[in-house]
Design a protein around this motif. Structure first.
Motif, PDB file in Angstrom:
ATOM      1  N   ASN B  39      34.433  45.596  30.488  1.00 31.35           N
ATOM      2  CA  ASN B  39      34.333  46.305  31.749  1.00 31.35           C
ATOM      3  C   ASN B  39      33.263  47.397  31.732  1.00 31.35           C
ATOM      4  O   ASN B  39      33.142  48.143  32.693  1.00 31.35           O
ATOM      5  CB  ASN B  39      35.685  46.922  32.105  1.00 31.35           C
ATOM      6  CG  ASN B  39      36.553  45.935  32.824  1.00 31.35           C
ATOM      7  OD1 ASN B  39      36.186  44.776  32.947  1.00 31.35           O
ATOM      8  ND2 ASN B  39      37.694  46.375  33.301  1.00 31.35           N
ATOM      9  N   CYS B  41      33.037  50.265  30.064  1.00 28.27           N
ATOM     10  CA  CYS B  41      33.615  51.595  30.235  1.00 28.27           C
ATOM     11  C   CYS B  41      32.936  52.662  29.383  1.00 28.27           C
ATOM     12  O   CYS B  41      33.148  53.841  29.604  1.00 28.27           O
ATOM     13  CB  CYS B  41      35.089  51.582  29.856  1.00 28.27           C
ATOM     14  SG  CYS B  41      36.097  50.639  30.951  1.00 28.27           S
ATOM     15  N   ASP B  64      38.308  52.101  34.720  1.00 26.79           N
ATOM     16  CA  ASP B  64      38.117  50.657  34.675  1.00 26.79           C
ATOM     17  C   ASP B  64      38.759  50.013  33.468  1.00 26.79           C
ATOM     18  O   ASP B  64      38.816  48.800  33.376  1.00 26.79           O
ATOM     19  CB  ASP B  64      36.621  50.325  34.663  1.00 26.79           C
ATOM     20  CG  ASP B  64      36.026  50.500  36.035  1.00 26.79           C
ATOM     21  OD1 ASP B  64      36.809  50.778  36.952  1.00 26.79           O
ATOM     22  OD2 ASP B  64      34.812  50.362  36.175  1.00 26.79           O
ATOM     23  N   CYS B  65      39.231  50.802  32.513  1.00 30.51           N
ATOM     24  CA  CYS B  65      39.804  50.229  31.293  1.00 30.51           C
ATOM     25  C   CYS B  65      41.100  49.498  31.641  1.00 30.51           C
ATOM     26  O   CYS B  65      41.986  50.056  32.263  1.00 30.51           O
ATOM     27  CB  CYS B  65      40.080  51.326  30.279  1.00 30.51           C
ATOM     28  SG  CYS B  65      40.874  50.733  28.799  1.00 30.51           S
ATOM     29  N   VAL B  98      36.856  44.546  42.769  1.00 27.79           N
ATOM     30  CA  VAL B  98      36.636  43.375  41.921  1.00 27.79           C
ATOM     31  C   VAL B  98      35.598  42.446  42.546  1.00 27.79           C
ATOM     32  O   VAL B  98      34.707  41.929  41.878  1.00 27.79           O
ATOM     33  CB  VAL B  98      37.974  42.642  41.679  1.00 27.79           C
ATOM     34  CG1 VAL B  98      37.732  41.302  41.020  1.00 27.79           C
ATOM     35  CG2 VAL B  98      38.872  43.480  40.827  1.00 27.79           C
ATOM     36  N   ARG B 101      32.218  43.753  42.100  1.00 34.06           N
ATOM     37  CA  ARG B 101      31.776  43.632  40.710  1.00 34.06           C
ATOM     38  C   ARG B 101      31.219  42.241  40.442  1.00 34.06           C
ATOM     39  O   ARG B 101      30.144  42.083  39.901  1.00 34.06           O
ATOM     40  CB  ARG B 101      32.937  43.889  39.769  1.00 34.06           C
ATOM     41  CG  ARG B 101      32.592  43.520  38.336  1.00 34.06           C
ATOM     42  CD  ARG B 101      33.576  44.068  37.395  1.00 34.06           C
ATOM     43  NE  ARG B 101      33.718  45.504  37.564  1.00 34.06           N
ATOM     44  CZ  ARG B 101      34.724  46.196  37.101  1.00 34.06           C
ATOM     45  NH1 ARG B 101      35.680  45.601  36.455  1.00 34.06           N
ATOM     46  NH2 ARG B 101      34.787  47.494  37.272  1.00 34.06           N
ATOM     47  N   TYR B 109      26.216  46.089  35.908  1.00 34.94           N
ATOM     48  CA  TYR B 109      26.073  44.680  35.554  1.00 34.94           C
ATOM     49  C   TYR B 109      24.696  44.148  35.871  1.00 34.94           C
ATOM     50  O   TYR B 109      24.215  43.233  35.234  1.00 34.94           O
ATOM     51  CB  TYR B 109      27.155  43.862  36.260  1.00 34.94           C
ATOM     52  CG  TYR B 109      28.476  44.153  35.652  1.00 34.94           C
ATOM     53  CD1 TYR B 109      28.903  43.427  34.562  1.00 34.94           C
ATOM     54  CD2 TYR B 109      29.244  45.217  36.075  1.00 34.94           C
ATOM     55  CE1 TYR B 109      30.093  43.734  33.945  1.00 34.94           C
ATOM     56  CE2 TYR B 109      30.419  45.528  35.467  1.00 34.94           C
ATOM     57  CZ  TYR B 109      30.846  44.782  34.404  1.00 34.94           C
ATOM     58  OH  TYR B 109      32.016  45.090  33.774  1.00 34.94           O
TER      59      TYR B 109
END
Lengths: 307, 112
Positions: B39, B41, B64-65, B98, B101, B109
């Motif tokens: 993720n 993080c 986000d973990c 999500v 993402r 990303y």
């Protein structure tokens, strides 16, 4: 001018012990590690710590009690695992980890005996022991950490170094092709053969815990980056870059023929579980062929004496 | 992108929220956890630890973990581990997060 000498104070045992205990217990894995030994001596970017963590995770997942778990290791960087784990561990002579472990496994069959050693220890000087332990199918779990060279002594060429790879004793390139370890273990008679890299820690945990559940000779090869001994002369970069290289170059193929698993320099290689089979182990064969027959002969003799 | 309703089985599932603990004095700065956190993080901090390496630090306060535990598995130094803080219920906000993402609008990303 007079040199002022440092005042010599007496050794304070309590202060030394509190300094050791201070850093222990911060991590949940610390219950499997000896107090005062962490941080370990392995280089930054080395993959040995990852394999040690995955082994601890596999032991925890299988819920093996610590007093039933034995780890035997040979000489080398990987041999230091025996000093870090807080269970029954043996740091044996060079290449003789498997004979020690064989004795342990035969003397106390209840113990779960793991041999945790490097490629230079298991396949260079201890090659014969490994193939014969695999042939007899002794109840041993072998984890071989392969970093393609003799790391601790200064990055010399090892039997696993690929062809044309550079090490400190082959500065122009290695003239010998390396061993194909899964193929060798499979041919010698191991019942479980797997290979993963340190980029696959979850698969490694799964493989080691599967191997711990089996009865017989299992072999798990873990390819680990060695930034100091192997990465630098071959221009593979730091440990992180070597991990990226393994991520891009490894191809997961479970159940593949281990003959195809040869590693060549800067080429794709296969990882996965190659073999998962069953075969009667050494103690079972020994009981069936020697112990039971001797006992039946003794009974006949005793009967004859009584008559 | 906005969803017109929650998934029907949203109540049966939950999003685990993890807390990352970093033991900075043990870190040797290999960067495995920063690179391979699924993720994203973690990042490299600018400060030094006792040994002179840059230990990792969290980017967004561990929001986000999801407590997958890969950082603790891949850390060679026993210097990082995760702990389950709470299992959060799924809301519309999460689904939006999500979807953005995986549509690669997230800056972390697109950079890689």
């Amino acid at each position: 001018m007079k040199v002022r000498l440092r005042d010599i104070s007496q050794f304070d045992k309590e202060a030394a012990e509190t300094a050791i205990q201070k850093d222990h217990g911060l991590h949940p894995d610390d219950r499997f590690l000896k107090p005062g030994r962490i941080p370990h001596i392995w280089c930054p970017g080395c993959g040995l710590g990852v394999v040690l963590t995955t082994f601890i995770e596999a032991v925890r997942r299988n819920q093996i009690p610590i007093d039933k778990c034995v780890v035997v290791s040979g000489i080398g960087c990987t041999g230091r695992v025996a000093g870090y784990l807080d269970m029954d561990t043996y740091h044996t002579t060079h290449g003789r980890a498997i004979p020690f472990a064989t004795g342990l496994a035969l003397a106390n069959p209840e113990m779960s005996v793991t041999v945790f050693s490097g490629d230079g220890d298991l396949f260079a000087i201890g090659g014969n022991h490994l193939i014969h332990a695999a042939r007899r199918n002794v109840n041993l779990k072998v984890i071989c950490v392969n970093n393609f060279n003799f790391g601790m002594t200064g990055g010399q060429v090892a039997p696993t170094t690929p062809l044309e790879a550079r090490t400190s004793t082959t500065p122009t390139g290695n003239a010998e092709p390396g061993f194909n370890l899964p193929y060798l273990a499979h041919a010698a008679g191991a019942i479980y053969v797997a290979r993963w890299t340190t980029f696959h820690p979850r698969q490694l945990v799964h493989s080691i815990s599967q191997a711990l559940n089996k009865k017989g000779f299992t072999f798990v090869e873990a390819i680990a980056p060695c930034p100091t001994g192997y990465g630098r002369p071959n221009k593979l970069g730091s440990g992180l870059e070597e991990m990226r290289f393994y991520r891009d170059m490894s191809e997961i193929r479970n159940g593949a023929d281990p003959k195809l698993a040869e590693i060549k320099l800067r080429q794709r290689f296969i990882v996965g579980t190659f073999l998962d089979s069953e075969r009667p182990d050494f103690l079972e064969n020994y009981d069936k062929n020697v112990v039971s027959r001797v006992k039946s002969k003794q009974k006949v003799k005793e009967k004859g004496k009584a008559a | 992108m906005k969803f017109w309703r929650l998934p029907l089985d949203a109540e049966a599932h939950s999003i685990p929220q993890g807390m990352v603990h970093i033991i900075e004095s043990r870190c040797k700065g290999c960067g495995f956890c920063i690179e391979f956190c699924p993720n994203g993080c973690l990042k490299q901090s600018k400060r030094f630890n006792v040994k002179g390496y840059h230990p990792p630090e969290l980017i967004f306060q561990a929001e986000d973990c999801v407590e997958c535990g890969l950082c603790s598995l891949i850390c060679p130094e026993f210097a990082i581990f995760t702990e389950l803080k709470e299992a959060k219920k799924i809301t519309e906000n999460d689904i939006e997060k999500v979807t953005t993402r995986y549509s690669r609008k997230d800056k972390r990303y697109t950079k890689r």
